[in-house]
Design an enzyme around this catalytic site. Structure first.
Site, mmCIF file in Angstrom:
data_model
loop_
_atom_site.group_PDB
_atom_site.id
_atom_site.type_symbol
_atom_site.label_atom_id
_atom_site.label_comp_id
_atom_site.label_asym_id
_atom_site.label_seq_id
_atom_site.Cartn_x
_atom_site.Cartn_y
_atom_site.Cartn_z
ATOM 1 C CG HIS A 92 31.337 19.904 -7.378
ATOM 2 N ND1 HIS A 92 31.564 20.693 -6.301
ATOM 3 C CD2 HIS A 92 31.036 21.054 -8.310
ATOM 4 C CE1 HIS A 92 30.950 22.060 -6.149
ATOM 5 N NE2 HIS A 92 30.669 22.245 -7.629
ATOM 6 C CE1 TYR B 206 28.027 20.051 -10.323
ATOM 7 C CE2 TYR B 206 27.438 21.060 -8.401
ATOM 8 C CZ TYR B 206 27.625 21.248 -9.757
ATOM 9 O OH TYR B 206 27.695 22.168 -10.553
HETATM 10 MG MG MG Z 1 32.307 23.498 -11.236
#
Ligand code: MG
Length: 404
Positions: free
Chosen positions: A212, A157
């Site tokens: 995210h 992320y």
């Molecule tokens: Mg997620």
């Protein structure tokens, strides 16, 4: 003798090294009990404590068949409500009560929810990697297994490749430790990734991506627009819950489908997004909002606005929670997709009756209730790690803490 609840307790275990909380509700009928997921991995001890110290005295002696009344009572009993700790504790009880009711009726929970509208649940898998080739190879392996939807991420992320991203700008002297990433380099890497994946695999596969909450709102809007040519299945959690008003702007700017909600706790967070048709998929963590009872209501609310479900389904949902999601997915008409993280052998051993993935679809077993059990002796062999999580200590190039 009327049926009553005789015990409520939390069981913590980590067969996949991720702390899980499962609630067991016992009844006055010998052998009749239910299981529910109350997993909040990052604060699991606090949830377990809430179950043992507050849920048990609240519920012992009550009629376990009164699921709605118990849910409402558990929600308002502490007066302050809609927080993640207590919502998870309530979910553990709620799912266990649905499990008990299914066992009493000798029916799987999906039957109690109206019966199947599909035979299997289409899932998406997560392909990550440090290089483009690695992401593509993992994706290819999923495709060879019959998976039809894949979420692709290059380097974790925020694209920080396990904290080793070459930031263009160095942090100041004495900057804190953390998972550093560079928002601009991340955005550029995402379009490069989708370019690579579509060139390698074409358009015969559906793709998702999870931001995210790593970008500022206007950056998230720009990236959604830039991804339009790649035809995403959905663009996930691109804004922090504190910035949901920006979805009005995003909706006017792009036709990339939007999924949102794994951090939501409170109905006030999702209600405007659905009623104003600002998202396409609701992806709450169903234990985080309080279990099956509120999730089914949420799904029915979504149906009126053409929003589909995509329940959060990572490793920090217990197999009991995954089973609850699958039962709902089988019975909800406006189901969209289910995130599927998969089980290791230890999880399959600790939780007999796990739903099974075959050729891109997950199947529930047809046993009564949620159809899943726990081997408590075996569960003890996988104790939970009580250290604080590190990945949530996410920082921008100048050292500023970012929402993870
Ligand atoms: Mg997620």
């Amino acid at each position: 003798m009327a049926l009553t609840i005789t015990d409520v307790r939390a069981i913590c275990t980590a067969p996949q090294r991720i702390p899980l909380v499962v609630v067991r509700v016992d009844t006055s009928e010998p052998g009749l009990y239910g299981l529910g997921c109350a997993t909040y991995t990052q604060r699991f001890l606090t949830v377990a404590h809430a179950v043992d110290t507050y849920m048990k005295p609240l519920l012992v002696g009550k009629d376990p068949t009164r699921i709605e009344d118990i849910w409402q009572m558990a929600m308002v009993s502490p007066y302050w409500r809609n927080g993640p700790i207590l919502n998870n504790a309530i979910s553990g009880v709620d799912q266990a009560l649905w499990d008990i009711k299914g066992k009493m009726a000798n029916m799987p929970v999906y039957e109690l929810l109206g019966g199947k509208v599909r035979e299997g649940v289409r899932v998406y898998r997560h392909a990550d990697g440090k290089t483009l080739e690695e992401v593509g190879d993992r994706m290819q392996a999923f495709m060879e297994d019959g998976v039809q939807v894949v979420r692709v991420q290059w380097g974790g992320y925020g694209g920080n490749a396990g904290g080793k991203m070459q930031n263009v700008n160095l942090p100041p002297e004495g900057a804190c430790e953390g998972a550093y990433y560079d928002p601009l380099q991340y955005q550029l890497s995402v379009t490069k990734l989708f370019d690579y994946i579509r060139n390698r695999f074409g358009f015969g596969i559906e793709l998702c991506h999870d931001v995210h909450e790593h970008l500022d709102p206007i950056e998230a809007v720009r990236l959604a627009r830039e991804l339009e040519p790649y035809r995403l299945f959905f663009y996930e959690d691109s804004l922090a819950p504190e910035q949901i008003e920006w979805f009005r702007i995003m909706r006017q700017q792009t036709c990339t489908p939007i999924a949102m909600g794994e951090l939501f706790n409170n109905p006030r967070e999702w209600t405007p997004l659905i009623a104003e048709k600002l998202i396409d998929y609701i992806r709450v963590h169903t234990s985080q909002i309080g279990g099956i009872t509120p999730s089914v209501k949420l799904a029915h609310f979504c149906e009126a606005f053409s929003v589909r479900t995509a329940w959060h389904g990572p490793g920090d949902v217990s197999p009991v929670g995954h089973a609850a999601n699958i039962h709902m997915d089988l019975a909800l008409w406006n189901f969209g997709i289910q995130e599927w993280s998969g089980f290791n052998q230890a999880s399959l051993d600790v939780f007999p009756g796990c739903p099974e993935l075959r050729k891109g679809y997950v199947y529930a077993n047809d046993k009564p209730g949620l159809g899943i059990d726990i081997d408590e002796e075996l569960a003890k062999k996988f104790p939970c790690d009580e250290r604080l999580p590190q990945w949530t200590n996410c920082r921008r190039p100048d050292g500023t803490l970012q929402r993870p």
